[in-house]
Design an enzyme around this catalytic site. Structure first.
Site, PDB file in Angstrom:
ATOM      1  N   HIS A  20       0.829  -1.204   0.000  1.00 32.26           N
ATOM      2  CA  HIS A  20       0.000   0.000   0.000  1.00 32.26           C
ATOM      3  C   HIS A  20       0.864   1.256   0.000  1.00 32.26           C
ATOM      4  CE1 HIS A  20      -3.969  -1.962   0.812  1.00 32.26           C
ATOM      5  NE2 HIS A  20      -3.132  -2.942   1.113  1.00 32.26           N
ATOM      6  N   ASP A 117      -6.345   5.800   1.078  1.00 29.09           N
ATOM      7  CA  ASP A 117      -6.143   4.388   0.746  1.00 29.09           C
ATOM      8  C   ASP A 117      -7.479   3.649   0.756  1.00 29.09           C
ATOM      9  OD1 ASP A 117      -3.896   2.154   0.579  1.00 29.09           O
ATOM     10  OD2 ASP A 117      -5.544   1.360   1.790  1.00 29.09           O
ATOM     11  N   THR A 140      -5.187   0.032  -4.566  1.00 29.10           N
ATOM     12  CA  THR A 140      -3.848  -0.563  -4.634  1.00 29.10           C
ATOM     13  C   THR A 140      -3.852  -1.986  -5.222  1.00 29.10           C
ATOM     14  OG1 THR A 140      -4.179  -1.132  -2.326  1.00 29.10           O
ATOM     15  CG2 THR A 140      -2.825   0.794  -2.766  1.00 29.10           C
ATOM     16  N   VAL A 321      14.020  -6.796  -0.861  1.00 32.48           N
ATOM     17  CA  VAL A 321      14.896  -6.555  -2.005  1.00 32.48           C
ATOM     18  C   VAL A 321      14.289  -5.512  -2.933  1.00 32.48           C
ATOM     19  CG1 VAL A 321      15.911  -8.865  -2.005  1.00 32.48           C
ATOM     20  CG2 VAL A 321      13.873  -8.419  -3.390  1.00 32.48           C
ATOM     21  N   GLN A 323      13.006  -5.181  -5.967  1.00 34.83           N
ATOM     22  CA  GLN A 323      12.512  -6.127  -6.963  1.00 34.83           C
ATOM     23  C   GLN A 323      12.640  -5.582  -8.385  1.00 34.83           C
ATOM     24  OE1 GLN A 323       9.259  -8.815  -5.986  1.00 34.83           O
ATOM     25  NE2 GLN A 323       8.055  -7.704  -7.483  1.00 34.83           N
ATOM     26  N   ASN A 342       1.476  -5.171  -7.121  1.00 32.96           N
ATOM     27  CA  ASN A 342       2.702  -4.463  -7.529  1.00 32.96           C
ATOM     28  C   ASN A 342       3.653  -5.408  -8.265  1.00 32.96           C
ATOM     29  OD1 ASN A 342       1.916  -1.976  -6.423  1.00 32.96           O
ATOM     30  ND2 ASN A 342       2.584  -2.623  -4.392  1.00 32.96           N
ATOM     31  N   GLU A 346       4.968  -4.992 -12.142  1.00 29.37           N
ATOM     32  CA  GLU A 346       6.418  -4.894 -12.377  1.00 29.37           C
ATOM     33  C   GLU A 346       6.892  -5.989 -13.340  1.00 29.37           C
ATOM     34  OE1 GLU A 346       8.498  -4.646  -8.638  1.00 29.37           O
ATOM     35  OE2 GLU A 346       7.538  -2.743  -8.139  1.00 29.37           O
ATOM     36  N   GLY A 361      -6.285 -13.343  -0.390  1.00 30.67           N
ATOM     37  CA  GLY A 361      -6.775 -12.022  -0.775  1.00 30.67           C
ATOM     38  C   GLY A 361      -7.062 -11.879  -2.260  1.00 30.67           C
ATOM     39  N   ASP A 362      -6.637 -10.755  -2.813  1.00 31.56           N
ATOM     40  CA  ASP A 362      -6.921 -10.433  -4.214  1.00 31.56           C
ATOM     41  C   ASP A 362      -5.989 -11.134  -5.201  1.00 31.56           C
ATOM     42  OD1 ASP A 362      -4.764  -9.101  -3.182  1.00 31.56           O
ATOM     43  OD2 ASP A 362      -5.143  -7.217  -4.207  1.00 31.56           O
TER      44      ASP A 362
HETATM   45  C1  G50 Z   1      -6.188  -8.377   1.022  1.00 28.75           C
HETATM   46  C2  G50 Z   1      -7.112  -9.353   1.284  1.00 28.75           C
HETATM   47  C3  G50 Z   1      -8.311  -9.390   0.545  1.00 28.75           C
HETATM   48  C4  G50 Z   1      -8.586  -8.436  -0.431  1.00 28.75           C
HETATM   49  C5  G50 Z   1      -7.613  -7.410  -0.685  1.00 28.75           C
HETATM   50  C6  G50 Z   1      -6.429  -7.389   0.062  1.00 28.75           C
HETATM   51  C7  G50 Z   1      -7.962  -6.394  -1.739  1.00 28.75           C
HETATM   52  C8  G50 Z   1      -7.202  -5.130  -1.910  1.00 28.75           C
HETATM   53  C9  G50 Z   1      -8.139  -3.981  -1.982  1.00 28.75           C
HETATM   54  O1  G50 Z   1      -5.512  -6.460  -0.143  1.00 28.75           O
HETATM   55  O2  G50 Z   1      -8.916  -6.563  -2.397  1.00 28.75           O
HETATM   56  C10 G50 Z   1      -9.010  -3.781  -0.790  1.00 28.75           C
HETATM   57  C11 G50 Z   1      -8.626  -4.159   0.505  1.00 28.75           C
HETATM   58  C12 G50 Z   1      -9.439  -3.891   1.592  1.00 28.75           C
HETATM   59  C13 G50 Z   1     -10.663  -3.242   1.411  1.00 28.75           C
HETATM   60  C14 G50 Z   1     -11.040  -2.888   0.144  1.00 28.75           C
HETATM   61  C15 G50 Z   1     -10.214  -3.167  -0.955  1.00 28.75           C
HETATM   62  O3  G50 Z   1     -11.466  -2.959   2.465  1.00 28.75           O
HETATM   63  O4  G50 Z   1      -6.872 -10.276   2.225  1.00 28.75           O
HETATM   64  O5  G50 Z   1      -9.730  -8.470  -1.114  1.00 28.75           O
END
Ligand code: G50
Length: 445
Positions: A20, A117, A140, A321, A323, A342, A346, A361-362
């Site tokens: 982030h 954010d 992000t 590192v 990256q 990211n 990259e 997550g995403d």
């Molecule tokens: C981490 C995760 C699940 C997830 C995400 C993560 C995202 C990123 C964007 O980063 O989708 C995002 C995060 C939190 C939020 C809204 C959007 O409240 O474990 O989906």
């Protein structure tokens, strides 16, 4: 976001985690070139050493940027029922968002707008709305993820249900509640800034711009690719020297990002797989979620035997590192990645084929961007780290064989679409006969 007097004052409010923070600082540096005044709001205490170091180097490199320190009321992780320290920090900021009000109103000259954010959206918008301060989001993750986020809890037809972040299936989790609240607050924002670009995410960006996805979605500005900063360059003498001595496109770079910790046993399994693959590799190991807790040396984590075996084939590092610098080296021909956004951007920018191994997550949704673009191959299900070394051997070999050259990601297609990674392995190595749902192997340019 233009002004006739050219005297805008913009506040930046990142949340925690390198994934982030980095895009924020890269964005800030590019805004500076547009004669804006900038205020960076930093939240204390900062979770990881990597973040603390980056913020202080950044502020020394850009003395014209004002720092405003924000100290939220601490939250207890047990009471909040959040184990991940970065997520705990998001929640801490959210619950103290009202304390941002005096900090924002005391800014001089008065703020023109703020960039918030994504994780903090719904709590910050209520503060800025009262102050009549325009508010933009920095998203992000991928545009593909944004399309899911903007509709949530609906799911757009372009996203398979199995790719959903597993945490979102638990409707009682505080993450899901925040995600849902944040999504609901989208229409109150002035715009969404995102580190993506048309060649990378043509379809998702088109869909977002069409207005058909969600009612009231503010304009989306694909500002990517965010360029790395000179100050992110950290001296990587050992890895760079080693890479310089390797043949072009012969090395697989292995990294699972800054927030994914894996157990010692699984690290060793991975290490053995990498050694057995016979490929050269540069591997970033992480055994703790937060870097401050990394106490053991590589010798202890990997064990003497494995360290000895790695000597001939690879190089292992344990620190954060640079990256970008690694991916810029001619020797790197493939990337085994967790598919944090990211990292995906990259790799795309450098034309490096990716073997995606999403963990949470995403990441699965980001991995699909790679496959849609035809420059990599990804695990299709949430395969955790229980895999045996032998599986990884095959995985790494695929990565090597997939390597059709650097810098041609958008000009050529090396496309493999298969049911899952086992099928893909079979295609490449011809080891086993399996039932393919679909496969195409094409590598011409
Ligand atoms: C981490 C995760 C699940 C997830 C995400 C993560 C995202 C990123 C964007 O980063 O989708 C995002 C995060 C939190 C939020 C809204 C959007 O409240 O474990 O989906």
């Amino acid at each position: 976001m233009s002004s006739s007097d050219g005297n805008l004052h913009v506040a930046l409010l990142p949340s925690s985690g390198m994934g982030h923070l980095l895009p924020y600082l890269r964005l800030a540096a590019s805004l500076i070139h547009h004669q804006l005044s900038l205020t960076l709001i930093t939240t204390h205490p900062i979770v990881s050493s990597a973040e603390s170091q980056l913020i202080s180097t950044f502020l020394s490199a850009f003395p014209q940027i004002t720092q405003k320190k924000f100290t939220p009321i601490p939250l207890d992780s047990v009471a909040a029922n959040i184990t991940d320290p970065f997520q705990l920090q998001w929640e801490t900021i959210r619950q103290s968002a009202h304390l941002l009000s005096p900090l924002i109103s005391s800014s001089s000259p008065p703020l023109s707008f703020i960039i918030t954010d994504v994780t903090l959206m719904s709590s910050v918008i209520s503060v800025t709305a009262k102050l009549c301060l325009p508010n933009y989001i920095l998203f992000t993750s991928s545009a593909r993820m944004l399309s899911l986020f903007s509709c949530f809890p609906s799911i757009p037809s372009s996203i398979p249900k199995e790719s959903l972040p597993p945490i979102l299936l638990d409707s009682n989790s505080s993450f899901t509640k925040n995600f849902s609240d944040n999504s609901g607050s989208l229409k109150h924002f002035n715009g969404v800034l995102i580190n993506s670009f048309e060649e990378l995410e043509k379809e998702p960006l088109k869909m977002l711009a069409s207005g058909n996805l969600t009612k009231g979605l503010p304009p989306v500005f694909p500002l990517g690719h965010f360029l790395p900063l000179e100050l992110e360059r950290i001296s990587l003498l050992a890895p760079l020297k080693w890479l310089e001595n390797q043949e072009e496109s012969s090395v697989v770079y292995v990294s699972f990002g800054s927030r994914t910790a894996i157990s010692k046993e699984q690290i060793r399994e991975l290490g053995n797989g990498l050694v057995l693959s016979g490929c050269k590799f540069l591997w970033v190991v992480k055994s703790k979620v937060v870097d401050k807790e990394e106490e053991e040396g590589l010798d202890e984590i990997l064990g003497h035997q494995l360290m000895k075996k790695i000597e001939n084939n690879g190089l292992v590092v344990k620190e954060w590192v640079d990256q970008w610098q690694i991916l810029s080296q001619k020797a790197v021909g493939g990337f085994i990645s967790h598919c944090g956004w990211n990292s995906v951007v990259e790799a795309a920018w450098h034309g490096i084929p990716v073997l995606g191994w999403p963990q949470q997550g995403d990441q699965m949704i980001n991995a699909e961007v790679i496959e849609a673009g035809g420059w990599g191959l990804c695990m299709k299900s949430w395969v955790k780290w229980q895999s045996k070394a032998q599986t990884l051997v095959r995985v790494v070999r695929i990565c090597r064989d997939l390597n059709c050259g650097r810098g041609r990601v958008f000009g050529r297609i090396a496309f493999i679409a298969v049911a899952d990674i086992t099928d893909a392995i079979a295609v490449i190595t011809g080891i086993a006969v399996v039932n393919f749902t679909l496969f195409i192997v094409y590598c011409g340019y």
